[in-house]
Design an enzyme around this catalytic site. Sequence first.
Site, short mmCIF file in Angstrom:
data_model
loop_
_atom_site.label_atom_id
_atom_site.label_comp_id
_atom_site.label_asym_id
_atom_site.label_seq_id
_atom_site.Cartn_x
_atom_site.Cartn_y
_atom_site.Cartn_z
N LYS A 6 -0.06 11.77 5.60
CA LYS A 6 0.50 10.66 6.50
C LYS A 6 0.99 9.43 5.74
O LYS A 6 1.89 9.00 6.12
CB LYS A 6 -0.87 10.48 7.22
CG LYS A 6 -0.81 9.22 8.14
CD LYS A 6 -1.38 7.71 7.76
CE LYS A 6 -2.79 7.89 7.44
NZ LYS A 6 -2.94 6.29 6.77
N LYS A 52 0.73 -1.29 0.09
CA LYS A 52 -0.01 -0.03 -0.08
C LYS A 52 0.80 1.26 -0.02
O LYS A 52 0.47 2.26 -0.57
CB LYS A 52 -0.89 0.11 1.19
CG LYS A 52 -2.00 1.21 1.26
CD LYS A 52 -2.76 1.34 0.02
CE LYS A 52 -3.59 2.52 0.05
NZ LYS A 52 -4.72 2.42 0.98
#
Length: 294
Positions: free
Chosen positions: A239, A171
């Site tokens: 983030k 990811k």
Amino acid sequence: MTTVAVVGLGIMGAPMARNLLDAGFDVVGCNRSRAPVDAFVEAGGRGADDVASAVGTADVIITVLPDAPDVAEVTSGPDGILAHCPRGALHIDMSTIAPAAARELAEAAAEAGVRSLDAPVSGGDQGAADGTLSIMVGGEAADVEEARPLFEAMGSTIEHVGPSGAGQTLKAANQLIVGGTIQLVAEAIVMLEASGVDPEAAVPVLAGGMAGNRILDRKAEGMLKRDFTPRFRVDLHHKDLGIVLDTAREAGATIPLGAAVAQLMGAARARGDGQLDHTALLRLVEELSGRSGE
């Protein structure tokens, strides 16, 4: 019938839970605020007031939350998932967190007699609604196969990529590519506009050639209209790019372009665009080009 508790009914979690419901699973929804739970109940699901009541009889618990601290908060402690779910239950974290955090989560689950998979997704809210997400899974192969019917209700590409943390590593790579592509599309649009070329005519040509990509297909229209309604916020991608930098550093991989994109995403956030869609990188490119406000 498999009972599934979904903790986190946000932009991604809510449609994922509905797809599980449509596939015939008994689904209990839980969320920090009540309105999404009520909407899920109206759609035919069951609602829970807190994590403990949501997971008490669940065979599978799915968490879809913004960041690692959120996952840790609902997982650990006297009111958390591990304290209240049945032993032998399967916890699938479909949030995007650091690979190291995913491994720590798996270790804590194992100590509590709970099995664990990290299964972050790609495809955005449209993929979540359509049930066409790409799901990248880390964990034990037997647990992945047991969870496959659930994954197939939510996604069209399901791949077991390795042990705990591997899904989150993939990811991170995904978010690196997405962030870099958004930046390049933003730069191309600003360059075209500054050169007097109609970008609305140019984008279909770009999309039909070697420059074609999902960002052009799904995001360019909003970028041209300066519609930055959040579907995936700058704050969240900022983030995620922090996770990318940490993952690359730990692996000893050099990602100079990725580091630059992370800085640009941080700059977009610093200028006050954190709550906008990540395509708001275009606003930063305009500002750097002296074209903001035109």
